[in-house]
Write an enzyme that holds these catalytic residues in place. Structure first.
Site, PDB file in Angstrom:
ATOM      1  N   GLY A   1      48.124  29.172  27.442  1.00  0.00           N
ATOM      2  CA  GLY A   1      48.432  29.186  28.864  1.00  0.00           C
ATOM      3  C   GLY A   1      49.421  28.215  29.482  1.00  0.00           C
ATOM      4  N   CYS A   2      49.994  28.116  30.690  1.00  0.00           N
ATOM      5  CA  CYS A   2      51.173  27.740  31.200  1.00  0.00           C
ATOM      6  C   CYS A   2      50.933  26.376  31.258  1.00  0.00           C
ATOM      7  CB  CYS A   2      51.729  28.064  32.541  1.00  0.00           C
ATOM      8  SG  CYS A   2      50.315  28.314  33.696  1.00  0.00           S
ATOM      9  N   TYR A   3      49.858  25.861  32.048  1.00  0.00           N
ATOM     10  CA  TYR A   3      49.647  24.234  31.971  1.00  0.00           C
ATOM     11  C   TYR A   3      49.466  23.799  30.731  1.00  0.00           C
ATOM     12  CZ  TYR A   3      50.178  23.255  36.971  1.00  0.00           C
ATOM     13  OH  TYR A   3      50.508  22.748  38.149  1.00  0.00           O
TER      14      TYR A   3
END
Length: 303
Positions: free
Chosen positions: A112-114
């Site tokens: 995921g991005c975070y």
């Protein structure tokens, strides 16, 4: 050799960017469905059967259904659905030994991005024994509004969303399980994300009182050295010197990520990761994982 690739959900934000990164590659043949067939079960099933690798750019429930439909086709799932699921390999090539696991995998769950920024900062420090697994970790961050999907993009395009807002205030952000598992934590961290009025890009921050961490030497130098050692030969992650300003949009359109160690030099440290939430945090890493799975040069189609 040409490999057939099907992007299930290519009309979405992540799918479109993956398609753009793969377009024109001589080693990739994209399997594409007409607009009126993208939700047709039989058409999708046939596309999965034809593909060497399929990339799922779907909501979580739809991704689970698609994975069941895909049969023996190798998969990369860009959703949250399978990131800590048994039988799935975590799609973050920067982790120790992960490239070889991804290369052999039948099922890869894209990071995921975070989580990309958080794990990139945490894992070198937990592996080095600088941050204990049960440490009270505090993470904050800001992302462009594209990370919220079509609904939030529509709000910002309509001018009805605020310039800046905090969310996940109950400490239940969907990336926390993967951050803990692959960041090397046993204690759930505090994590406060935010959204700003810019389309894409993000900065993630890890806040530490370095003088309260175990070991004989506390402070910036020890933390920065651990990061530099961990990413010494990485093609996309670099450790940069401290600066006076951080621009969350600085790496937009790339698959790069920069880490820097900021603070007062007296024990109060903020480690900061900057990346494109739609690039390194989504489509870029999906293509990077695809390259590894196909035995292609990892950097092909990526900047």
């Amino acid at each position: 050799m040409t490999h057939a690739v099907f992007i299930d959900g290519e009309a979405g934000t992540t799918g479109l960017q993956i398609r753009e990164r793969l377009a024109g590659r001589e080693d990739i043949r994209l399997i594409q469905l007409d607009d009126d067939r993208r939700k047709d079960h039989d058409a999708r099933a046939a596309a999965f059967a034809e593909a060497d690798v399929a990339i799922l750019c779907l909501p979580d429930d739809a991704a689970r259904q698609a994975a069941a439909m895909a049969g023996d086709t190798r998969l990369i799932d860009a959703s949250t659905a399978h990131r800590t699921a048994p039988g799935w390999i975590y799609g973050m090539p920067e982790l120790p030994g992960q490239r070889s696991r991804i290369a052999e995998a039948r099922r890869v769950a894209n990071v995921g991005c975070y989580a990309t920024g958080s794990i990139a900062m945490l894992r070198p420090l937990t592996e080095a024994g600088i941050v204990p697994p049960d440490h009270g970790v505090v993470l904050t961050g800001i992302s462009g509004y594209s990370g919220g999907g079509k609904g939030l993009i529509a709000e910002y395009n309509a001018g009805s969303a605020p310039d800046f807002y905090l969310y996940a205030l109950s400490q239940d952000h969907k990336h926390l399980p993967e951050i803990m598992k692959y960041g090397g934590l046993t204690r759930k961290p505090l994590f406060q994300p935010a959204v700003g009025r810019f389309r894409q890009g993000m900065a993630v921050q890890l806040h530490l009182h370095a003088d309260s961490l175990p070991g004989q030497v506390a402070g910036h130098a020890r933390i920065e050295a651990a990061l530099r050692d961990f990413y010494a030969d990485d093609p996309f992650v670099t450790v940069e010197a401290a600066t006076t300003r951080i621009d969350p949009q600085a790496l937009n359109g790339t698959n790069r990520m920069t880490l820097s160690v900021q603070g007062d030099g007296q024990g109060r440290v903020t480690v900061i990761a900057v990346l494109d939430n739609l690039g390194k945090g989504a489509s870029g890493t999906a293509v990077q994982n695809l390259n590894v799975m196909l035995g292609a040069k990892e950097t092909v189609g990526l900047t």
